[in-house]
Design a protein around this motif. Sequence first.
Motif, PDB file in Angstrom:
ATOM      1  N   GLU A  90      31.639 -52.188  48.659  1.00 52.11           N
ATOM      2  CA  GLU A  90      31.332 -52.443  47.303  1.00 52.11           C
ATOM      3  C   GLU A  90      30.569 -53.747  47.330  1.00 52.11           C
ATOM      4  OE1 GLU A  90      31.807 -51.962  43.833  1.00 52.11           O
ATOM      5  OE2 GLU A  90      31.997 -49.781  44.850  1.00 52.11           O
ATOM      6  N   SER A  91      29.250 -53.711  47.224  1.00 53.72           N
ATOM      7  CA  SER A  91      28.289 -54.695  47.120  1.00 53.72           C
ATOM      8  C   SER A  91      27.482 -54.731  45.846  1.00 53.72           C
ATOM      9  CB  SER A  91      27.320 -54.945  48.442  1.00 53.72           C
ATOM     10  OG  SER A  91      26.508 -53.577  48.239  1.00 53.72           O
ATOM     11  N   ILE A  92      26.820 -55.821  45.689  1.00 47.31           N
ATOM     12  CA  ILE A  92      25.781 -56.123  44.658  1.00 47.31           C
ATOM     13  C   ILE A  92      24.831 -54.981  44.582  1.00 47.31           C
ATOM     14  CG2 ILE A  92      24.145 -57.639  45.831  1.00 47.31           C
ATOM     15  CD1 ILE A  92      25.249 -58.226  42.170  1.00 47.31           C
ATOM     16  N   ILE A  93      24.299 -54.615  45.666  1.00 46.71           N
ATOM     17  CA  ILE A  93      23.289 -53.332  46.063  1.00 46.71           C
ATOM     18  C   ILE A  93      24.049 -52.190  45.551  1.00 46.71           C
ATOM     19  CG2 ILE A  93      21.792 -52.012  47.438  1.00 46.71           C
ATOM     20  CD1 ILE A  93      21.499 -54.695  49.266  1.00 46.71           C
ATOM     21  N   ILE A 131      14.911 -52.349  45.950  1.00 50.36           N
ATOM     22  CA  ILE A 131      16.225 -53.081  46.078  1.00 50.36           C
ATOM     23  C   ILE A 131      16.835 -52.543  47.583  1.00 50.36           C
ATOM     24  CG2 ILE A 131      18.694 -52.994  45.367  1.00 50.36           C
ATOM     25  CD1 ILE A 131      17.698 -53.641  42.555  1.00 50.36           C
ATOM     26  N   ASN A 132      16.640 -51.348  47.909  1.00 56.30           N
ATOM     27  CA  ASN A 132      17.172 -50.935  49.090  1.00 56.30           C
ATOM     28  C   ASN A 132      16.401 -51.182  50.524  1.00 56.30           C
ATOM     29  OD1 ASN A 132      19.903 -49.196  48.575  1.00 56.30           O
ATOM     30  ND2 ASN A 132      18.468 -48.692  46.703  1.00 56.30           N
TER      31      ASN A 132
END
Lengths: 171, 215
Positions: free
Chosen positions: B37-40, B99-100
């Motif tokens: 679970e990350s911001i990305i 973002i990725n």
Amino acid sequence: MTPPQLEQKFTSVITKHQGIIHKVCGMYCHHPEERKDLFQEIISQLWRSFPSFRGDAMVSTWMYRVALNTAISSFRKENKRKDKESINERIFQIPISKPNEDKEEKLKYLYKAIGLLSKVEKAIIMLYLEEHSYEEIAQITGITKTNVGVKINRIKSKLQRILKPMYNELR
Amino acid sequence: MNLDELKTTWTDYTSELVHENEVAEAQVHIMLSQQPESIISKINKSLLFEFSLLFLCSVIFLFVINQYPENHFLFDFSLMMLGVCVVFSGFFIYQYKAINSLDYGAENLSESLKKSISSLNSFIKIYFYSNAILAPIGFFVGMLFSYNIFQVESEGENESSTPTIMQVDEYLIFFILAAVLVFVFFFFFTKIYIHKLYGVHLKSLKECLAELESA
């Protein structure tokens, strides 16, 4: 290199240098669950970055970059939990094989001192405590060597201010 | 306790920490198969949700275009809205890629923070516009469409059954007022929601960068 071979190579690099990740997690997270989450997030980011890592830089430099970038850029609701816990509560979560009162006291102060540093200060002092040269710290953080020196001196003074009363307490 | 003692304490602490938490290769393999679970991942979920919503809207507009080819109002409006959906979908795809593609290993801390801030900033803008502007537009268009379809069908059956409570212009004013109210609500709701979701994180990243770059 086939994907399974790449994964195998990656896991062997990670297991060999996992100390770096644990140290970063230890610096940024006090709670074991948070440490575990951050550890996994760093592994995930390292894996994403692994194909572009061609060995031009040292493995440790690459790992510190990814680990510190992840720790600083990641968003965890740690503050709420941290505020609720006292330093004494946290000290019980630190793995100590042979409990030693003096050692516990020092660890308690270490935690207290670290807790008062900002995310950036934590990164710089960690690299300093890990005996990295100013040039390496500059490479990892992206600031000039002179700025690294200035910041380290500032953090040292800050730590001295924090640790001085604790030292008196210990005596 | 002085700085040298701190160094020794740090070394002791970290060596025990590493020893206690050592992971085997098999555990690393397991970790790779799980999504942390990350911001990305949070942003990816939001993008996926928005993209799905736009896809659903596009299907509805395509259906209207196909169903009412002779109704110029519905046809032209649906075509225009389909264009809006395509443009916003393009923005979302671009955002997803940006973002990725962040590679923490290729950049130093300062560069990485700059890229994260810029990506998050542009994501917040797109997210805000898509929710605060598209939602009331969608609401307005939906009401206008249903009114238009109702009117056309009523005229087909019996001309006298056209809505009589309000005149056409009054309906239009009512739709616009309702859309304005929806806009005001969504504007503030989205602002608060986005700030709660990403604003704090963005602020923290900016503070870190400012601190890192300060002499």
